[in-house]
Design a protein around this motif. Sequence first.
Motif, PDB file in Angstrom:
ATOM      1  N   TYR A 273      -2.576 -18.151 -62.263  1.00  0.00           N
ATOM      2  CA  TYR A 273      -3.121 -19.505 -62.403  1.00  0.00           C
ATOM      3  C   TYR A 273      -1.992 -20.512 -62.263  1.00  0.00           C
ATOM      4  CZ  TYR A 273      -6.786 -22.602 -64.336  1.00  0.00           C
ATOM      5  OH  TYR A 273      -7.760 -23.540 -64.527  1.00  0.00           O
ATOM      6  N   ASP A 274      -2.193 -21.548 -61.428  1.00  0.00           N
ATOM      7  CA  ASP A 274      -1.139 -22.525 -61.165  1.00  0.00           C
ATOM      8  C   ASP A 274      -1.595 -23.915 -61.602  1.00  0.00           C
ATOM      9  OD1 ASP A 274       1.025 -23.922 -60.325  1.00  0.00           O
ATOM     10  OD2 ASP A 274       0.704 -23.620 -58.177  1.00  0.00           O
ATOM     11  N   THR A 275      -0.919 -24.484 -62.586  1.00  0.00           N
ATOM     12  CA  THR A 275      -1.273 -25.810 -63.102  1.00  0.00           C
ATOM     13  C   THR A 275      -0.226 -26.871 -62.746  1.00  0.00           C
ATOM     14  OG1 THR A 275      -0.140 -25.392 -65.204  1.00  0.00           O
ATOM     15  CG2 THR A 275      -2.474 -24.758 -65.059  1.00  0.00           C
ATOM     16  N   LYS A 276       0.760 -26.497 -61.963  1.00  0.00           N
ATOM     17  CA  LYS A 276       1.888 -27.389 -61.689  1.00  0.00           C
ATOM     18  C   LYS A 276       1.433 -28.729 -61.116  1.00  0.00           C
ATOM     19  CE  LYS A 276       6.313 -27.639 -59.255  1.00  0.00           C
ATOM     20  NZ  LYS A 276       7.264 -26.934 -58.342  1.00  0.00           N
ATOM     21  N   LYS A 277       0.562 -28.716 -60.112  1.00  0.00           N
ATOM     22  CA  LYS A 277       0.117 -29.943 -59.465  1.00  0.00           C
ATOM     23  C   LYS A 277      -0.666 -30.822 -60.457  1.00  0.00           C
ATOM     24  CE  LYS A 277      -0.783 -32.529 -55.750  1.00  0.00           C
ATOM     25  NZ  LYS A 277      -1.806 -33.469 -56.255  1.00  0.00           N
ATOM     26  N   SER A 278      -1.525 -30.227 -61.258  1.00  0.00           N
ATOM     27  CA  SER A 278      -2.312 -30.993 -62.228  1.00  0.00           C
ATOM     28  C   SER A 278      -1.410 -31.663 -63.255  1.00  0.00           C
ATOM     29  CB  SER A 278      -3.308 -30.075 -62.936  1.00  0.00           C
ATOM     30  OG  SER A 278      -4.261 -29.567 -62.041  1.00  0.00           O
ATOM     31  N   MET A 279      -0.387 -30.958 -63.703  1.00  0.00           N
ATOM     32  CA  MET A 279       0.531 -31.518 -64.693  1.00  0.00           C
ATOM     33  C   MET A 279       1.336 -32.666 -64.083  1.00  0.00           C
ATOM     34  SD  MET A 279       1.494 -31.347 -67.858  1.00  0.00           S
ATOM     35  CE  MET A 279       1.104 -29.712 -68.521  1.00  0.00           C
ATOM     36  N   GLU A 280       1.771 -32.503 -62.858  1.00  0.00           N
ATOM     37  CA  GLU A 280       2.533 -33.563 -62.191  1.00  0.00           C
ATOM     38  C   GLU A 280       1.675 -34.813 -62.017  1.00  0.00           C
ATOM     39  OE1 GLU A 280       3.812 -31.753 -58.589  1.00  0.00           O
ATOM     40  OE2 GLU A 280       5.591 -30.807 -59.493  1.00  0.00           O
TER      41      GLU A 280
ATOM     42  N   ASP B 194      -0.508 -26.474 -71.418  1.00  0.00           N
ATOM     43  CA  ASP B 194      -0.390 -26.112 -70.005  1.00  0.00           C
ATOM     44  C   ASP B 194      -1.063 -24.748 -69.879  1.00  0.00           C
ATOM     45  OD1 ASP B 194       0.270 -25.740 -67.389  1.00  0.00           O
ATOM     46  OD2 ASP B 194       2.428 -25.977 -67.645  1.00  0.00           O
ATOM     47  N   ARG B 195      -2.300 -24.746 -69.470  1.00  0.00           N
ATOM     48  CA  ARG B 195      -3.154 -23.555 -69.522  1.00  0.00           C
ATOM     49  C   ARG B 195      -2.516 -22.345 -68.846  1.00  0.00           C
ATOM     50  NH1 ARG B 195      -6.745 -20.339 -71.936  1.00  0.00           N
ATOM     51  NH2 ARG B 195      -8.632 -19.906 -70.763  1.00  0.00           N
ATOM     52  N   THR B 196      -2.428 -21.250 -69.574  1.00  0.00           N
ATOM     53  CA  THR B 196      -1.833 -20.021 -69.061  1.00  0.00           C
ATOM     54  C   THR B 196      -2.918 -19.007 -68.752  1.00  0.00           C
ATOM     55  OG1 THR B 196       0.170 -20.352 -70.367  1.00  0.00           O
ATOM     56  CG2 THR B 196      -0.238 -18.132 -69.542  1.00  0.00           C
TER      57      THR B 196
ATOM     58  N   ARG C 102      -8.052 -29.705 -62.831  1.00  0.00           N
ATOM     59  CA  ARG C 102      -8.920 -30.402 -63.782  1.00  0.00           C
ATOM     60  C   ARG C 102      -8.247 -30.526 -65.150  1.00  0.00           C
ATOM     61  NH1 ARG C 102     -13.918 -26.396 -65.576  1.00  0.00           N
ATOM     62  NH2 ARG C 102     -12.649 -24.734 -66.486  1.00  0.00           N
ATOM     63  N   TYR C 103      -8.872 -31.373 -66.009  1.00  0.00           N
ATOM     64  CA  TYR C 103      -8.379 -31.610 -67.371  1.00  0.00           C
ATOM     65  C   TYR C 103      -9.555 -31.463 -68.335  1.00  0.00           C
ATOM     66  CZ  TYR C 103      -4.877 -33.787 -64.420  1.00  0.00           C
ATOM     67  OH  TYR C 103      -3.944 -34.011 -63.428  1.00  0.00           O
TER      68      TYR C 103
END
Length: 337
Positions: A281-288, A275-277, A221-222
């Motif tokens: 927690y994994d944000t890689k897919k959302s950022m891509e 890039d939420r830390t 999500r964003y």
Amino acid sequence: MLRSFRGFGIMLVVICILLAACSSGTKEETTAGISGTQSEEATSTTKVEPNNSETKVVKDQFGEVTIPAHPQNLVVFDSIYAEYLIEMGVTPQIVLYTPEVEAEYRPAYFKEHGVQTIEVEQYQYNYEQLLALSPDMILTAGEGMEQGVYDELSKIAPTVALDANSEMERAMPKLAAIFDKTEESAKVLAEFEEKAAQAKDKIATALGDKTVLVLRVEHNRYRFMGPKGGSSSVFFYETLGLNSPEAIKDSTDWFSQFSLEFLPELNPDYIFLEDRTLVGYDTKKSMEDLKASQVWANLKAVKNDHVFPLKTSEFVSGVGPIGSVKLMDYVVGKLVP
């Protein structure tokens, strides 16, 4: 007759010896007593030690609590609170922090001031660990804390759950009132406000009415930062005077979820991209997905290369008197040519 005189003479000698011994002992005891009194007086004039048995009553999020007037083993849960205290002249003994989300400068800052740091898991309370630290006082933020958690902490040591969040202008004066550092707090805040005013003027001159969006990328999500959401919103949109996109100017949520299709309506001139830390927690897919989308590519900020990274720790935990100035310098450096 001679025998009686001799006997009387011997007795007289014995009495004299006994009197001399008593007199000598009395003199030594008297001297020792005076010496002890003089020593105590000398100590009291050179160094006054705090009375560790003294207490006082303060108010916090849950009511009144009796705390030591001079805590000797103060454990602070929030690293930002520890920074507030240090800058006011109060050095806690122990601070708990989560390394993964901690502001980069702060471990060295604590070491410099002789504060012991204890690593803990994010959003977790290890009561056994706390008990082993033997605190005589615990200090933490009260907003958002559950009564049950507070009760458990209070079993370990007198606990002050400050009726505030991490915001400097709210928390610092309340901390100052607890530790009798109101004057010192006012000085720190005044110095910060002067620096902030200078930064605000620079930004206003450089940007005019151009808009700035703080965008958070999370797992699946964003979210965008609301300019009236409190906490960090105050720093960006009030302290530094940034202009938010018109479509969200009245948002009172700290962060609101949105779909990528909403981005063209925002279309800011500048974006600070977080890039939420979080631990695990994994944000890689959302950022891509964000950077591969066409709506992202068509934004003014993206086209003009006005997208700047923002670390979670920098504006969540790193907004004390030291960290706020560092973040302020970073924002000014990106927005002002």
